[in-house]
Motif scaffolding. Sequence first.
Motif, PDB file in Angstrom:
ATOM      1  N   LYS A  24     -46.078-106.728  66.296  1.00 25.54           N
ATOM      2  CA  LYS A  24     -46.489-105.276  66.582  1.00 25.54           C
ATOM      3  C   LYS A  24     -46.642-104.644  65.282  1.00 25.54           C
ATOM      4  N   LYS A  25     -45.803-104.667  64.342  1.00 27.57           N
ATOM      5  CA  LYS A  25     -45.715-104.161  63.239  1.00 27.57           C
ATOM      6  C   LYS A  25     -47.226-104.373  62.370  1.00 27.57           C
ATOM      7  N   LEU A  26     -47.626-105.745  62.444  1.00 33.11           N
ATOM      8  CA  LEU A  26     -48.922-106.081  61.766  1.00 33.11           C
ATOM      9  C   LEU A  26     -50.056-105.950  62.510  1.00 33.11           C
ATOM     10  N   GLN A  27     -49.647-105.433  63.930  1.00 37.36           N
ATOM     11  CA  GLN A  27     -50.963-105.242  64.696  1.00 37.36           C
ATOM     12  C   GLN A  27     -52.028-106.379  64.893  1.00 37.36           C
ATOM     13  N   LEU A  28     -51.092-107.326  65.173  1.00 31.79           N
ATOM     14  CA  LEU A  28     -51.751-108.761  65.331  1.00 31.79           C
ATOM     15  C   LEU A  28     -52.499-109.147  66.828  1.00 31.79           C
ATOM     16  N   PRO A  29     -53.760-109.261  66.905  1.00 30.17           N
ATOM     17  CA  PRO A  29     -54.177-109.451  68.361  1.00 30.17           C
ATOM     18  C   PRO A  29     -54.059-111.051  68.761  1.00 30.17           C
ATOM     19  N   ASP A  30     -54.137-111.345  70.014  1.00 32.37           N
ATOM     20  CA  ASP A  30     -54.011-112.671  70.544  1.00 32.37           C
ATOM     21  C   ASP A  30     -52.728-113.466  69.825  1.00 32.37           C
TER      22      ASP A  30
END
Length: 200
Positions: free
Chosen positions: A93-99
């Motif tokens: 969530k912190k790195l906003q990584l999708p998939d």
Amino acid sequence: LYHRELKTWSKAYNITGLKNDRDIAIRLFLDSLLYLKLFPELDQSDRNPPKVLDVGSGGGFPGVVIKIARPVLNLTLIEPSWKRVAFLRHLSKKLQLPDITVIQSRLEEYVNRAGIGVYDIITTRALFRTYDFIKKTEKITSPGSVLILSKGPGYRDELKEVYSRLGDRIKDFDIETLVLKLPLTDIERYFIKVTVTGQS
């Protein structure tokens, strides 16, 4: 950001035992990037990105580092420790990584879940003997799937075991080894790449 979060969480949950910033940079981040040397060629515009499973992700190594370097990948992390799973979910969530999916499970339990399908690439860091890893991932691989294992200097003994125990089934696998120098050190890393070529 990843580095900062890792150090903060490690104070309470011991996500990594490494304390020195240089050691973390080299032995975790750069070490994880070495896996990409064994990845198949990736098409960054592919509408069906490769499905990658990182087994025993711990603090996200190599899985999350690979995802940052190759955002197109569809990544699943499995890790049995709830503390590390909590960290991985927070980090995603912190790195906003999708998939990216984080699952608390052991590999043996995960492969028996319904509807998982197969993975294109499966990575792990020295958790399993090579033969055991091939056997444990059979239900989630198909021809073309690639297993990438980081091993110690005794990897040759594991390869002998693979050839011996697979017997005639060895024809269903293409096995390569690659020795890479860990950047900024004299340390050698030993990788085994197993490509599934058929299914008996």
